[in-house]
Structure formats: C-alpha cells, structure tokens
Write a protein that holds these residues in place. Sequence first.
Motif, PDB file in Angstrom:
ATOM      1  N   GLN A   1      38.015  29.519  64.970  1.00  0.00           N
ATOM      2  CA  GLN A   1      39.331  29.161  64.453  1.00  0.00           C
ATOM      3  C   GLN A   1      39.228  28.545  63.063  1.00  0.00           C
ATOM      4  OE1 GLN A   1      41.644  26.976  67.308  1.00  0.00           O
ATOM      5  NE2 GLN A   1      41.282  28.480  68.923  1.00  0.00           N
ATOM      6  N   LEU A   2      40.225  28.811  62.246  1.00  0.00           N
ATOM      7  CA  LEU A   2      40.275  28.329  60.870  1.00  0.00           C
ATOM      8  C   LEU A   2      41.567  27.568  60.618  1.00  0.00           C
ATOM      9  CD1 LEU A   2      38.067  30.604  60.664  1.00  0.00           C
ATOM     10  CD2 LEU A   2      38.915  31.024  58.352  1.00  0.00           C
ATOM     11  N   MET A   3      41.503  26.670  59.635  1.00  0.00           N
ATOM     12  CA  MET A   3      42.694  25.958  59.178  1.00  0.00           C
ATOM     13  C   MET A   3      42.562  25.691  57.693  1.00  0.00           C
ATOM     14  SD  MET A   3      44.360  22.326  60.433  1.00  0.00           S
ATOM     15  CE  MET A   3      43.188  21.289  59.576  1.00  0.00           C
ATOM     16  N   GLN A   4      43.631  25.975  56.947  1.00  0.00           N
ATOM     17  CA  GLN A   4      43.662  25.648  55.526  1.00  0.00           C
ATOM     18  C   GLN A   4      43.879  24.150  55.364  1.00  0.00           C
ATOM     19  OE1 GLN A   4      42.867  28.072  53.282  1.00  0.00           O
ATOM     20  NE2 GLN A   4      42.570  29.226  55.198  1.00  0.00           N
ATOM     21  N   LEU A   5      43.181  23.547  54.426  1.00  0.00           N
ATOM     22  CA  LEU A   5      43.211  22.093  54.275  1.00  0.00           C
ATOM     23  C   LEU A   5      44.205  21.608  53.221  1.00  0.00           C
ATOM     24  CD1 LEU A   5      39.430  21.196  54.667  1.00  0.00           C
ATOM     25  CD2 LEU A   5      41.285  20.922  56.323  1.00  0.00           C
TER      26      LEU A   5
ATOM     27  N   GLY B   1      32.345   8.611  71.276  1.00  0.00           N
ATOM     28  CA  GLY B   1      32.520  10.011  70.908  1.00  0.00           C
ATOM     29  C   GLY B   1      31.797  10.293  69.605  1.00  0.00           C
ATOM     30  N   CYS B   2      31.419  11.545  69.399  1.00  0.00           N
ATOM     31  CA  CYS B   2      30.689  11.879  68.180  1.00  0.00           C
ATOM     32  C   CYS B   2      30.874  13.353  67.839  1.00  0.00           C
ATOM     33  CB  CYS B   2      29.208  11.526  68.308  1.00  0.00           C
ATOM     34  SG  CYS B   2      28.330  12.401  69.622  1.00  0.00           S
ATOM     35  N   GLY B   3      30.375  13.735  66.684  1.00  0.00           N
ATOM     36  CA  GLY B   3      30.465  15.117  66.235  1.00  0.00           C
ATOM     37  C   GLY B   3      29.722  15.295  64.925  1.00  0.00           C
ATOM     38  N   LEU B   4      29.849  16.488  64.356  1.00  0.00           N
ATOM     39  CA  LEU B   4      29.097  16.847  63.161  1.00  0.00           C
ATOM     40  C   LEU B   4      29.971  17.687  62.246  1.00  0.00           C
ATOM     41  CD1 LEU B   4      26.318  17.165  61.612  1.00  0.00           C
ATOM     42  CD2 LEU B   4      25.976  19.231  62.998  1.00  0.00           C
ATOM     43  N   GLY B   5      29.934  17.394  60.944  1.00  0.00           N
ATOM     44  CA  GLY B   5      30.604  18.215  59.949  1.00  0.00           C
ATOM     45  C   GLY B   5      29.592  18.716  58.931  1.00  0.00           C
TER      46      GLY B   5
ATOM     47  N   ILE C   1      33.021  22.352  61.637  1.00  0.00           N
ATOM     48  CA  ILE C   1      33.128  21.232  62.575  1.00  0.00           C
ATOM     49  C   ILE C   1      32.431  21.630  63.869  1.00  0.00           C
ATOM     50  CG2 ILE C   1      34.724  19.810  63.911  1.00  0.00           C
ATOM     51  CD1 ILE C   1      36.734  20.152  61.623  1.00  0.00           C
ATOM     52  N   PHE C   2      31.466  20.818  64.293  1.00  0.00           N
ATOM     53  CA  PHE C   2      30.614  21.195  65.413  1.00  0.00           C
ATOM     54  C   PHE C   2      30.477  20.045  66.416  1.00  0.00           C
ATOM     55  CE2 PHE C   2      29.300  23.618  61.724  1.00  0.00           C
ATOM     56  CZ  PHE C   2      29.251  24.915  62.217  1.00  0.00           C
ATOM     57  N   ASP C   3      30.418  20.434  67.677  1.00  0.00           N
ATOM     58  CA  ASP C   3      29.995  19.538  68.760  1.00  0.00           C
ATOM     59  C   ASP C   3      30.801  18.249  68.856  1.00  0.00           C
ATOM     60  OD1 ASP C   3      27.956  21.325  69.551  1.00  0.00           O
ATOM     61  OD2 ASP C   3      26.661  20.581  67.964  1.00  0.00           O
ATOM     62  N   ILE C   4      32.116  18.364  68.739  1.00  0.00           N
ATOM     63  CA  ILE C   4      32.974  17.205  68.978  1.00  0.00           C
ATOM     64  C   ILE C   4      32.954  16.904  70.480  1.00  0.00           C
ATOM     65  CG2 ILE C   4      35.306  16.298  68.873  1.00  0.00           C
ATOM     66  CD1 ILE C   4      34.036  16.616  66.137  1.00  0.00           C
ATOM     67  N   VAL C   5      32.538  15.707  70.842  1.00  0.00           N
ATOM     68  CA  VAL C   5      32.418  15.352  72.256  1.00  0.00           C
ATOM     69  C   VAL C   5      32.794  13.892  72.445  1.00  0.00           C
ATOM     70  CG1 VAL C   5      29.949  14.813  72.021  1.00  0.00           C
ATOM     71  CG2 VAL C   5      30.885  15.369  74.270  1.00  0.00           C
TER      72      VAL C   5
ATOM     73  N   THR D   1      38.963  25.088  53.421  1.00  0.00           N
ATOM     74  CA  THR D   1      39.133  25.667  54.752  1.00  0.00           C
ATOM     75  C   THR D   1      38.221  24.951  55.734  1.00  0.00           C
ATOM     76  OG1 THR D   1      39.584  27.831  53.760  1.00  0.00           O
ATOM     77  CG2 THR D   1      39.035  27.799  56.112  1.00  0.00           C
ATOM     78  N   ALA D   2      38.746  24.653  56.909  1.00  0.00           N
ATOM     79  CA  ALA D   2      37.936  24.133  58.016  1.00  0.00           C
ATOM     80  C   ALA D   2      37.791  25.227  59.070  1.00  0.00           C
ATOM     81  CB  ALA D   2      38.578  22.900  58.632  1.00  0.00           C
ATOM     82  N   TYR D   3      36.622  25.285  59.697  1.00  0.00           N
ATOM     83  CA  TYR D   3      36.408  26.251  60.771  1.00  0.00           C
ATOM     84  C   TYR D   3      35.672  25.575  61.919  1.00  0.00           C
ATOM     85  CZ  TYR D   3      31.502  26.786  59.303  1.00  0.00           C
ATOM     86  OH  TYR D   3      30.176  26.554  58.988  1.00  0.00           O
ATOM     87  N   LEU D   4      35.880  26.102  63.107  1.00  0.00           N
ATOM     88  CA  LEU D   4      35.196  25.584  64.280  1.00  0.00           C
ATOM     89  C   LEU D   4      35.068  26.687  65.327  1.00  0.00           C
ATOM     90  CD1 LEU D   4      37.675  25.229  66.519  1.00  0.00           C
ATOM     91  CD2 LEU D   4      38.132  23.167  65.189  1.00  0.00           C
ATOM     92  N   GLN D   5      34.273  26.417  66.341  1.00  0.00           N
ATOM     93  CA  GLN D   5      34.032  27.361  67.426  1.00  0.00           C
ATOM     94  C   GLN D   5      34.327  26.656  68.736  1.00  0.00           C
ATOM     95  OE1 GLN D   5      29.882  27.915  66.670  1.00  0.00           O
ATOM     96  NE2 GLN D   5      30.202  29.137  64.843  1.00  0.00           N
ATOM     97  N   VAL D   6      35.092  27.300  69.605  1.00  0.00           N
ATOM     98  CA  VAL D   6      35.460  26.671  70.870  1.00  0.00           C
ATOM     99  C   VAL D   6      35.463  27.721  71.964  1.00  0.00           C
ATOM    100  CG1 VAL D   6      37.923  26.936  70.279  1.00  0.00           C
ATOM    101  CG2 VAL D   6      37.246  25.327  72.065  1.00  0.00           C
ATOM    102  N   MET D   7      34.879  27.375  73.099  1.00  0.00           N
ATOM    103  CA  MET D   7      34.848  28.304  74.222  1.00  0.00           C
ATOM    104  C   MET D   7      36.268  28.659  74.644  1.00  0.00           C
ATOM    105  SD  MET D   7      31.647  28.967  75.340  1.00  0.00           S
ATOM    106  CE  MET D   7      31.717  29.162  77.120  1.00  0.00           C
TER     107      MET D   7
END
Length: 247
Positions: A98-102, A165-169, A178-182, A211-217
């Motif tokens: 998924q993508l989003m314009q910033l 909670g944590c994550g990685l950009g 954007i990765f591994d938001i938990v 642009t931001a992008y992420l991956q989600v099941m």
Amino acid sequence: MIRTIEELSMNAWPAMRTMHYGGWVLRFTDGYTRRANSVYPLYPSEMDVDEKIGFCESFYRDQGLPTIFKLTASSMPSNLDTRLSELGYRADARTSVQLMQLNRETHKIPASVDLTSDDSEIWHEAFARMNNVSVDRRVLHGHILRGILPEKRYISINTNGQILGCGLGVLQAGYLGIFDIVVASKHRGQGHGSRLMEALLAWGQEHKAHTAYLQVMCNNEPALRLYAKLGFEEKYQYWYRVKGIHR
C-alpha cells in the motif's frame, strides 16, 4: 511502479547474501524471513524458465533451504506463477502493498514516541519479544538491520522503561518504507499503532519523502483498517510460491 517498490523493499530488508541469475534476484539469510530467503523474478531474460527454476532449486537445496519465489503480477516471465503451480509450488502469505502520498496533510511526531538511528539492544529485545523471534534467530535479525544502507529510524513507545510498541522506517529516493509496526498484545487497541505510524510519517515529511509504502498481510484485518484510516491505498499484491518446508 511495482518494480520500483520491490527494489526499494530489497534495500530496506537486505539479505545477507544475494546472487543475480537470468534476471532473477536470489536472496539468502540462513532461513530467517521469507523476504530475505526467496527469489525475486524482477527482470526479463531469454533463458528457459524451467532451466532457471531448476537452478534455483539446486542452489537453495545446497544452502539447506526450501525454494521460495516472491511473486507479483509483474513477475518475469508472465507465466511463472502458473508454471510454479504446475510444478507443485503452493501459494502462501498473500500480502497487500500500500502507498500514500505525503502531501495531503502535515504529520507531527507524538511526544510519547522515540525515534533513533541506533539499533539498541533494548529495541531488539522488545521487537523479538513482541514478534516471537527465537533466540537463535535474533542474531540474523540483527545482521539484516545492520545491513540497511539507506537512512533509517528505529521507533518505539516507552512507558516506565518498557517498550510497548515499535517499528522501523527506511527512507530512500523520496520513498518512506514502513516495516514491522508491532504493539505488545496487552497494550493493543489503545492507539499506540496510530502514534507509531504518525511519527514515522512525520519523520518522512521532515526528510522530503513524497510517498510512504508498507506491506500488510491480506488477512490482518486490524492493520488493514488502521492503514485505510490513515489514507493508505493498495497498489498491488505479492505472494509466495513455496516448495519444501520453510524453517
């Protein structure tokens, strides 16, 4: 666009070892995560597809790993998914990219969120605990993180010395990955995920990301709802074709 995001994703989650063969990128990280231990068939080639599949199977077998292909609608050649199915590869882990314009709104880093470029042991321990990463796999996780060359930020919400909670950009060429938001299970449903996302989006804007992008099941309904609320939209999907058992 699909190829661009796939290339950015490989840089944001680098394998320990990589080999190129006939337009395909073979990635190896001793079995830790499918992303870092699979074939990315990104580029065209005049080589016979069955010959290339056989080569990959032999090479992954020599590494003690199952053969896994990471596929999209743009994988090369166009009939690869069908051919892998015919050869007994099963489809697994369909994922929405998924993508989003910033430029839609201004984001601000919440006071409760910490961002740092350093991968502290506390962050590692919290990530491993919340994602059930076994002790023997934590070393491999650390190798991947230290191998990230683009600019990155480790993000966390801390209360009384405990990470909730944590994550990685990861930022490259105007794209914020954007990765591994938990969030720890007993602290979910309290808005921590939204605050982590808001902080990374703000950091991306501060550093000229467009642009931001992420991956989600595709079966992760809570995360899908959160990302839709923030304004993310699906650009494409990927899935794996797997032969053998992934450790």
